[in-house]
Scaffold this motif. Structure first.
Motif, PDB file in Angstrom:
ATOM      1  N   ARG A   8       0.942  -1.283  -0.017  1.00 23.08           N
ATOM      2  CA  ARG A   8      -0.116  -0.008   0.139  1.00 23.08           C
ATOM      3  C   ARG A   8       0.805   1.203  -0.010  1.00 23.08           C
ATOM      4  O   ARG A   8       0.722   2.250  -0.545  1.00 23.08           O
ATOM      5  N   GLU A   9       1.812   1.262   0.677  1.00 25.13           N
ATOM      6  CA  GLU A   9       2.927   2.425   0.622  1.00 25.13           C
ATOM      7  C   GLU A   9       3.350   2.706  -0.587  1.00 25.13           C
ATOM      8  O   GLU A   9       3.617   3.753  -1.077  1.00 25.13           O
TER       9      GLU A   9
ATOM     10  N   ASP B 137     -11.486  -1.801  -0.133  1.00 31.96           N
ATOM     11  CA  ASP B 137     -11.630  -3.051   0.167  1.00 31.96           C
ATOM     12  C   ASP B 137     -10.457  -3.568  -0.552  1.00 31.96           C
ATOM     13  O   ASP B 137      -9.776  -3.023  -1.452  1.00 31.96           O
ATOM     14  N   ASP B 138     -10.622  -4.911  -0.491  1.00 32.57           N
ATOM     15  CA  ASP B 138      -9.607  -5.596  -1.345  1.00 32.57           C
ATOM     16  C   ASP B 138      -9.600  -5.544  -2.797  1.00 32.57           C
ATOM     17  O   ASP B 138      -8.620  -5.419  -3.371  1.00 32.57           O
ATOM     18  N   ALA B 139     -10.753  -5.414  -3.214  1.00 27.30           N
ATOM     19  CA  ALA B 139     -10.838  -5.204  -4.763  1.00 27.30           C
ATOM     20  C   ALA B 139     -10.429  -3.726  -5.100  1.00 27.30           C
ATOM     21  O   ALA B 139      -9.712  -3.636  -6.235  1.00 27.30           O
ATOM     22  N   ASP B 140     -10.527  -2.888  -4.216  1.00 27.56           N
ATOM     23  CA  ASP B 140     -10.143  -1.528  -4.494  1.00 27.56           C
ATOM     24  C   ASP B 140      -8.496  -1.603  -4.536  1.00 27.56           C
ATOM     25  O   ASP B 140      -7.824  -0.689  -5.455  1.00 27.56           O
ATOM     26  N   TRP B 141      -8.049  -2.055  -3.506  1.00 27.41           N
ATOM     27  CA  TRP B 141      -6.583  -2.253  -3.608  1.00 27.41           C
ATOM     28  C   TRP B 141      -6.187  -2.941  -4.778  1.00 27.41           C
ATOM     29  O   TRP B 141      -5.138  -2.458  -5.337  1.00 27.41           O
ATOM     30  N   ALA B 142      -6.787  -4.033  -5.113  1.00 21.46           N
ATOM     31  CA  ALA B 142      -6.423  -4.759  -6.347  1.00 21.46           C
ATOM     32  C   ALA B 142      -6.245  -3.765  -7.574  1.00 21.46           C
ATOM     33  O   ALA B 142      -5.428  -3.906  -8.479  1.00 21.46           O
ATOM     34  N   THR B 143      -7.143  -3.179  -7.742  1.00 19.06           N
ATOM     35  CA  THR B 143      -7.292  -2.214  -8.624  1.00 19.06           C
ATOM     36  C   THR B 143      -6.381  -1.025  -8.786  1.00 19.06           C
ATOM     37  O   THR B 143      -5.914  -0.811  -9.913  1.00 19.06           O
ATOM     38  N   LEU B 144      -5.902  -0.228  -7.723  1.00 16.09           N
ATOM     39  CA  LEU B 144      -4.974   0.311  -7.407  1.00 16.09           C
ATOM     40  C   LEU B 144      -3.583  -0.278  -7.960  1.00 16.09           C
ATOM     41  O   LEU B 144      -2.938   0.464  -8.411  1.00 16.09           O
ATOM     42  N   ARG B 145      -3.429  -1.611  -7.318  1.00 19.52           N
ATOM     43  CA  ARG B 145      -2.069  -1.877  -7.894  1.00 19.52           C
ATOM     44  C   ARG B 145      -2.081  -2.336  -9.420  1.00 19.52           C
ATOM     45  O   ARG B 145      -1.094  -2.214 -10.034  1.00 19.52           O
ATOM     46  N   LEU B 146      -3.139  -2.557  -9.987  1.00 15.80           N
ATOM     47  CA  LEU B 146      -3.266  -2.955 -11.386  1.00 15.80           C
ATOM     48  C   LEU B 146      -2.929  -1.535 -12.096  1.00 15.80           C
ATOM     49  O   LEU B 146      -2.113  -1.536 -13.076  1.00 15.80           O
ATOM     50  N   LEU B 147      -3.546  -0.363 -11.642  1.00 18.73           N
ATOM     51  CA  LEU B 147      -3.410   0.944 -12.259  1.00 18.73           C
ATOM     52  C   LEU B 147      -1.880   1.518 -12.014  1.00 18.73           C
ATOM     53  O   LEU B 147      -1.274   1.835 -12.999  1.00 18.73           O
ATOM     54  N   CYS B 148      -1.362   1.177 -10.985  1.00 21.93           N
ATOM     55  CA  CYS B 148       0.009   1.733 -10.575  1.00 21.93           C
ATOM     56  C   CYS B 148       0.924   0.786 -11.103  1.00 21.93           C
ATOM     57  O   CYS B 148       2.075   1.268 -11.093  1.00 21.93           O
ATOM     58  N   GLY B 149       0.909  -0.407 -11.337  1.00 19.13           N
ATOM     59  CA  GLY B 149       2.111  -1.311 -11.401  1.00 19.13           C
ATOM     60  C   GLY B 149       1.895  -2.048 -12.764  1.00 19.13           C
ATOM     61  O   GLY B 149       2.887  -2.754 -13.123  1.00 19.13           O
ATOM     62  N   GLU B 150       0.987  -2.103 -13.395  1.00 16.09           N
ATOM     63  CA  GLU B 150       0.728  -3.102 -14.550  1.00 16.09           C
ATOM     64  C   GLU B 150       0.469  -2.179 -15.771  1.00 16.09           C
ATOM     65  O   GLU B 150       0.099  -1.070 -15.743  1.00 16.09           O
TER      66      GLU B 150
ATOM     67  N   ARG C 277      -6.710   8.135  -8.259  1.00 16.60           N
ATOM     68  CA  ARG C 277      -7.148   8.746  -7.207  1.00 16.60           C
ATOM     69  C   ARG C 277      -8.455   8.750  -6.513  1.00 16.60           C
ATOM     70  O   ARG C 277      -8.464   8.908  -5.269  1.00 16.60           O
ATOM     71  N   GLY C 278      -9.242   8.546  -7.435  1.00 16.16           N
ATOM     72  CA  GLY C 278     -10.786   8.664  -6.935  1.00 16.16           C
ATOM     73  C   GLY C 278     -10.915   7.400  -5.908  1.00 16.16           C
ATOM     74  O   GLY C 278     -11.657   7.482  -4.875  1.00 16.16           O
ATOM     75  N   ILE C 279     -10.393   6.391  -6.343  1.00 18.42           N
ATOM     76  CA  ILE C 279     -10.534   4.989  -5.388  1.00 18.42           C
ATOM     77  C   ILE C 279      -9.723   5.499  -4.144  1.00 18.42           C
ATOM     78  O   ILE C 279     -10.146   4.946  -3.131  1.00 18.42           O
ATOM     79  N   ARG C 280      -8.419   5.961  -4.295  1.00 15.14           N
ATOM     80  CA  ARG C 280      -7.654   5.917  -3.156  1.00 15.14           C
ATOM     81  C   ARG C 280      -8.306   6.966  -2.218  1.00 15.14           C
ATOM     82  O   ARG C 280      -7.876   6.706  -0.931  1.00 15.14           O
TER      83      ARG C 280
END
Length: 411
Positions: free
Chosen positions: A8-9, A88-101, A79-82
């Motif tokens: 998350r960091e 929830d876990d789905a939100d973090w998964a989406t953030l990881r997808l947007l930021c890292g994939e 940013r909207g999600i964050r």
């Protein structure tokens, strides 16, 4: 996805880095959009190397804006999600997808695409996209600056010349030099179409090319020639009253000089047999007619012909005055020659007396013959010259007892 999931960091750090990059890219895109080089290129009418450059730059600018919009949309979504109060876990998964994939698909033209299948241009992570956008926007700005620099140099060279030629053409037309002004204006326009539509060829590297400099130098030289001609005609127009008065005075001098020839010729004809003089001059009538014609040209504003005719009249009048003086000198010279021979004859007679030959029969006859010729009107100057020479030779042939004071040379 391979490897451990993004913490998350790391998500927060990535979003912060993307936000900063987005701001820099936004500033760069504003610079591009307001760049004077882009404004020039969008104006159209390009040619040569500059047109080729724009054919590559134009689509690139469009791609940058499309990719920048995609970056902004995806960053805003992340940013909207964050910023939600609870993720929830789905939100973090989406953030990881947007930021890292690699979530940005590219079509064959390099434009973003939302196709679910593998896009022909591949995929990029948002960080990769941001990095590309920064590098590519900087490259586009540099190329636009090259165009603007070249345009500035070329326009700076043409602007003063164009302003000067425009004013010069107007002045030239006012004095009837359209036949010189129009070709110059057309040549300048043609040169401008060549160089101002392709500044990258005309001023590569921010300095005028040799071809462009030569073209401008040639036009500048033609403008200088026309400027001198116009100035001369304007001077003729403005100074005409003074010039025509000077020419009138010169023609009057010719009249005076030619009038002085007549009595000189009359004296020569009365005193000298067969003087052999050229015909008396009579140019003043023609010169006065030409002088009057200048007024007609002035009233008709035919300045070029007026200038030429005024110069020609001055040359003709000056030569006519000189010729009249020469002819008067010829006529007067005949009488002067007769008087010179009289003086020489008496000098030789005095010499003969000093040598004891005052009563010499041969010399007396020779002297009488020469004197009769010199003092008979009209005088046969050629025969008198021969007679004086004969007396001189006869005296020189006599033996000399001594040299008397006051002798004259035989030479």
């Amino acid at each position: 996805m391979g490897g451990a999931p993004m913490s998350r960091e790391s998500v927060d750090e990535t979003l912060a880095g993307l936000g900063a990059a987005h701001d820099r890219i936004a500033a760069a895109m504003f610079t591009i959009d307001s760049h004077p080089g882009l404004g020039y290129l969008r104006g159209g009418g390009l040619a040569g190397l500059t047109r080729t450059r724009w054919e590559a730059l134009g689509p690139e600018v469009d791609r940058l804006w499309a990719l920048f919009a995609t970056l902004g949309d995806l960053l805003e979504r992340a940013r909207g999600i964050r910023n939600q109060r609870r993720l929830d876990d789905a939100d973090w998964a989406t953030l990881r997808l947007l930021c890292g994939e690699p979530v940005v698909g590219l079509d064959v033209a390099g434009m973003p695409t939302e196709a679910d299948t593998t896009p022909p241009g591949g995929r990029l992570r948002l960080g990769e996209l941001a990095g590309q956008l920064e590098r590519r926007s900087a490259a586009v700005t540099a190329e636009l600056s090259d165009v603007d620099s070249a345009w500035t140099v070329v326009a700076g060279a043409y602007a003063p010349l164009t302003q000067e030629v425009d004013a010069l053409v107007a002045r030239a037309r006012s004095v009837g030099l359209d036949e010189l002004a129009e070709p110059l204006a057309e040549a300048l326009a043609e040169a401008g179409r060549t160089d101002l539509t392709d500044p990258l060829s005309a001023a590569s590297g921010g300095a005028l090319s040799t071809v462009t400099r030569t073209r401008l130098d040639r036009l500048t030289g033609r403008a200088a020639t026309l400027r001198d001609r116009v100035a001369a005609l304007v001077g003729i127009r403005d100074a005409y009253p003074r010039r025509v008065a000077e020419l009138a005075a010169l023609v009057d001098q010719v009249a005076t000089a030619e009038q002085a020839v007549r009595p000189a010729y009359a004296r020569a004809a009365a005193k000298i047999a067969d003087p052999g003089l050229p015909p008396e001059p009579g140019t003043v009538g023609v010169l006065r007619a030409r002088l009057a014609d200048l007024d007609r040209l002035f009233k008709e504003a035919r300045w070029a012909q007026l200038a030429d005719d005024a110069d020609a009249l001055q040359r003709a009048a000056s030569r006519a005055r000189e010729r009249a003086d020469e002819l008067r000198g010829l006529a007067d010279g005949l009488l002067a020659r007769r008087d010179e021979l009289r003086g020489r004859l008496e000098a030789y007679r005095a010499k003969a007396a000093g040598l004891g030959y005052a009563e010499h029969d041969g010399l007396t006859v020779a002297h009488s013959r020469a004197r009769d010729l010199l003092y008979t009107a009209p005088c046969d100057l050629r025969a008198a010259t021969r007679a004086v020479f004969a007396y001189q030779q006869a005296l020189a042939a006599l033996p000399r007892v001594g040299r008397a004071r006051g002798d004259v040379d035989d030479d």
